[in-house]
Design an enzyme around this catalytic site. Structure first.
Site, PDB file in Angstrom:
ATOM      1  CB  CYS A  53     -22.226  27.088  18.144  1.00 52.46           C
ATOM      2  SG  CYS A  53     -20.498  27.229  17.550  1.00 52.46           S
ATOM      3  CE  LYS A  81     -19.860  22.700  24.103  1.00 59.42           C
ATOM      4  NZ  LYS A  81     -21.164  22.086  24.759  1.00 59.42           N
ATOM      5  CG  ASP A  83     -24.037  10.805  32.137  1.00 58.27           C
ATOM      6  OD1 ASP A  83     -24.885  11.733  32.137  1.00 58.27           O
ATOM      7  OD2 ASP A  83     -24.256   9.705  32.362  1.00 58.27           O
ATOM      8  CG  ASP A 124      -2.090  26.197  37.259  1.00 66.46           C
ATOM      9  OD1 ASP A 124      -1.924  27.410  37.500  1.00 66.46           O
ATOM     10  OD2 ASP A 124      -1.266  25.432  38.079  1.00 66.46           O
ATOM     11  CG  ASP A 154      -0.271  23.711  41.701  1.00 65.31           C
ATOM     12  OD1 ASP A 154       0.619  24.531  41.813  1.00 65.31           O
ATOM     13  OD2 ASP A 154      -1.393  24.559  40.731  1.00 65.31           O
ATOM     14  N   GLY A 207     -13.882  18.078  29.712  1.00 65.40           N
ATOM     15  CA  GLY A 207     -13.623  19.705  29.590  1.00 65.40           C
ATOM     16  C   GLY A 207     -14.651  20.574  28.718  1.00 65.40           C
ATOM     17  CB  THR A 209     -12.957  22.572  23.332  1.00 66.96           C
ATOM     18  OG1 THR A 209     -12.391  21.636  23.875  1.00 66.96           O
ATOM     19  CG2 THR A 209     -11.646  23.239  22.202  1.00 66.96           C
TER      20      THR A 209
END
Ligand SMILES: Cc1cc2nc3c(=O)[nH]c(=O)nc-3n(C[C@H](O)[C@H](O)[C@H](O)COP(=O)(O)OP(=O)(O)OC[C@H]3O[C@@H](n4cnc5c(N)ncnc54)[C@H](O)[C@@H]3O)c2cc1C
Length: 751
Positions: free
Chosen positions: A408, A411, A440, A458, A481, A531, A533
């Site tokens: 995969c 992932k 979504d 970052d 930041d 995100g 991963t």
């Protein structure tokens, strides 16, 4: 895939047994086994030397084992927190201030504390000798009271076992040497008609004489049944007035253990077999004071805890491998060396015979120091030199992992992610139109009228071993930041790489990371909206953050004006301290304080700075204070900065590690700012290299009008930035003049 984790061993408490276990695992690691230590205290007091510390013969460091370098040596993660419970079914340790720590094999070595629960007023009015941190603070108060009071202070020591007797003699020695102040009156309360009931008659006689000679009163058959603010009441209803009460009675079990479901004895200590494994739960072990070995009951003493180290380590190793355990039989006799406060001691080894004198103390001192050197002078071992022994990672595990990776694109599986996300509590915001609640292809964010969007990204490689802390630090780092721009954070995307591993370990790791990220975002009133991963060679966390600010309230690096004051909101020294930590050369408490500083939220700063007329700001991170200051100076035109070296806030230990030449790998690059600033690095002043030390989650550097500086500092500190300090000022700069001038004790040098 060299570091695949197959099993988790969690050691709760860094007591006398676990320090030996850690040292032994450091000498001979078990590949595939991850060790995590959950410890309430980073410095483990060595009980044998504690009275010597009170007497003034030893320093704090002499009598404490530093878990920081020891865990680094053992390749163990160190979590500074208290265990407060266990989930035996899901095999997790509940901690006071962080998410659960999962385990496959567990060992508990949390010691005991003097039993106070049954005595009214004891908890409020007496100081137990353990936890030692509380006792040391109380001891310092007692010393201060003796020094500041004209009247004679009265000290009651409740408990006349070896601990109580050694302690009262040590205190007496420390305070009677204190010339110019009256020596306190000490009274020892013994529930029995003798002192030292577990010791031979000849030892008792020696101590009876000694106590009498020193004027220390012993109340016999005097069980304390009530402790009031100014007196203790004994069972015969006698009232004994006192100013300080120290509690050194028999060991009591930590109350939380009885609620775990593990088998305990009638006093609440964990019952274990000869193998030190719980009598009720396989794979869970206990040692030291907290354990009651059913077949070999012994008194609660450090000598037994220490002796259990090697057999416990061997059985933990066997349990991790799924092998049969071996029994251990504790010693029946042991050498007892009790110090008398004044560099003298009494020795016995069961039987009726005893010896006494200064030579006995020096003998004890040699034994104790030798023991401590095993932890302060750890052998240098690189991973390659460590003897490879049969690890836990077999070919089928590696094949299974390899299949997953190939299948995969590295992932992390969606079921794992879904399960992890379900455990999180994510802050909600109305301006997030599409986020994780209704996922979504992308997140959709609203921008309030009159605001502009501020964006930053970052990513950090793992700086600390605890993934939860690492995630929180990375999030604070990224938020810096946004705050430096005078903006408020809104949403984050997380980009996480976790090391290749078996699914259950990856899921547990992600849980720790995601809860760290969402917790800090929530405190900042921002939310996680998505995100990516994946699995890779090493742990890495990245955050892409979005924030908002009113266009006219944006802060920039430019805008420093002559006459302004420079404020730094956090201390310097992260880079050098962690460089030292990598080499096991930083004290655990330095690293602990550095982590606390990195985790200090700066969310109050933009508002406070704006209120006090800030005109320029940046956050101090990878380029160090000097590099980021140079960026501000360049952007602000004909200005220079004067920095007061004396006022620079510095993390504990950082000047020592810099002086020892321990630098982060970014440091040499940061030095390239020297010519533009006009700075030389002198041989003998570690504060100047510190200016180039890279920071993680470092402070904000802000330029505010001088008239506002003290009010601004007060408000920053009140907002949690307790180390916020004025570090210098902005001055006009004529062409050719250096951009940075360093001031030392009021003298300015154009470096
Ligand atoms: C004044 C004094 C002098 C003594 N002198 C001697 C002596 O000379 N010789 C001797 O043999 N014995 C001595 N003793 C007894 C000795 O202190 C204990 O028997 C010994 O400390 C027990 O060791 P341990 O490893 O079980 O626990 P400890 O040494 O108490 O260590 C337990 C550790 O666990 C940690 N911890 C506790 N609760 C938690 C939690 N919930 N979560 C995470 N971590 C936790 C603590 O930080 C602590 O460092 C003395 C005791 C006293 C009070």
């Amino acid at each position: 895939m060299n570091n695949v984790i197959v099993r988790d061993l969690v050691l709760v408490g860094g007591g006398h047994t676990h320090v030996i276990v850690l040292r032994r695992f450091g000498m001979n690691p078990l590949p595939g086994l991850r060790i995590t230590v959950v410890a309430r205290d980073i410095d483990t007091p060595y009980s044998g030397m504690l009275p010597g510390f009170v007497a003034g013969h030893y320093s704090f460091d002499d009598v404490h084992i530093d878990l920081g370098p020891l865990c680094r040596f053992a390749g163990a993660r160190l979590i500074h927190d208290s265990a407060v419970g266990l989930d035996l079914e899901r095999r997790r340790v509940h901690c006071a201030n962080r998410p659960d720590v999962p385990f496959d094999v567990l060992s508990i070595n949390t010691g005991s504390a003097p039993a106070m629960a049954g005595t009214p007023g004891a908890a409020e009015n007496a100081t137990p000798v353990k936890p030692i941190g509380g006792f040391v603070a109380r001891w310092e108060q007692l010393v201060a009271a003796v020094r500041s009071s004209a009247s004679v202070q009265r000290v009651a020591v409740v408990g006349a076992g070896a601990g109580g007797i050694e302690l009262v003699l040590a205190m007496h020695h420390a305070l009677s040497r204190d010339s110019g102040h009256p020596t306190p009156e000490f009274t020892v309360f013994s529930g029995a008609d003798v002192i030292l009931p577990a010791h031979p008659e000849s030892v008792r006689r020696r101590f009876d004489k000694l106590l009498e000679k020193r004027g220390i009163v012993v109340e016999r058959n005097a069980r304390v049944v009530d402790v009031q603010a100014d007196a203790v009441i004994t069972a015969d209803a006698e009232r004994h007035e006192t100013d300080h009460v120290l509690w050194v009675t028999n060991a009591g079990a930590p109350p939380w253990l009885a609620e775990t479901g593990l088998a305990v004895d009638e006093r609440g200590f964990l019952t274990v077999h000869d193998s030190l494994e719980s009598t009720s739960h396989p794979g869970i072990f206990a040692a030291g004071d907290v354990a009651h070995v059913l077949n070999h009951p012994r008194e609660k003493a450090g000598v037994f805890a220490v002796r259990q180290g090697p057999p416990l380590e061997a059985n933990l190793r066997r349990a991790a491998r799924g092998e049969g355990l071996r029994p251990f039989r504790p010693q029946t006799k042991f050498l007892s060396l009790i110090s008398t406060g004044n560099r003298s001691a009494v020795g016995s080894r069961g039987g009726s015979f005893s010896v006494a004198g200064r030579w006995v103390w020096y003998w004890k001192d040699r034994i104790d120091r030798k023991f401590m050197r095993r932890f302060s002078e750890l052998p240098e071992m690189t991973h390659d030199e460590r003897p490879p022994r049969g690890g836990l990672v077999d070919a089928s595990t590696l094949d299974a992992i390899a299949m997953t990776c190939a299948g995969c694109g590295a992932k992390v599986g969606s079921t794992v992610l879904t399960r992890v996300l379900a455990t999180l509590s994510i802050h909600r915001r109305d301006d997030v139109l599409v986020g994780l609640e209704s996922p979504d292809d992308a997140a959709v964010l609203d921008v309030p009228d009159g605001h502009v969007v501020v964006q930053t990204v970052d990513a950090l490689r793992s700086l600390v071993d605890d993934p939860y802390d690492f995630a929180r630090i990375t999030t604070e780092h990224a938020l810096g930041d946004i705050y430096a721009m005078g903006a408020a954070p809104q949403a984050a995307l997380a980009i996480i790489t976790v090391p290749f591993g078996i699914e259950s370990k990856t899921e547990a790791l992600l849980e720790q990371i995601m809860s760290g990220i969402t917790e800090v975002l929530g405190e900042a009133r921002a939310t996680l909206v998505g995100g990516h991963t994946s699995e890779g060679a090493e742990l890495m966390i990245g955050l892409s953050l979005t924030g908002h600010a009113r266009r006219d309230e944006l802060l920039r690096k430019s805008g420093m004006q002559p006459g302004q004051t420079l404020i730094l909101t956090k201390p310097l020294g992260v880079g050098t301290l962690f460089a030292a930590d990598m080499r096991a050369r930083a004290k655990g408490r330095w690293i602990d304080a550095a982590i606390t500083s990195m985790l200090r939220s700066q969310r109050a700063a933009p508002g406070v700075l704006a209120e006090h007329g800030v005109t320029a700001c940046t956050d101090v991170t990878g380029f160090g204070l000097a590099g980021h200051l140079l960026e501000m100076l360049r952007a602000s035109g004909d200005v220079a900065a004067q920095i007061d070296l004396d006022t620079l806030p510095v993390l504990d230990g950082a000047l020592s590690t810099i002086s020892a030449g321990l630098h982060s790998s970014l440091y040499p690059d940061n030095l390239s700012a020297r010519p533009a600033l006009g700075i030389e690095i002198p041989e003998n002043d570690p504060r100047i290299p510190l200016l180039f030390d890279p920071q993680t989650a470092g402070g904000l550097l802000a330029s505010v009008p001088e008239s506002e500086a003290s009010a601004c500092i007060a408000e920053l500190r009140a907002g949690g930035l307790v180390d916020a300090t004025v570090i210098g000022c902005v001055v006009a700069r004529a062409p050719g003049e250096p951009r940075l001038q360093l001031r030392d004790g009021g003298t300015t040098s154009a470096s």
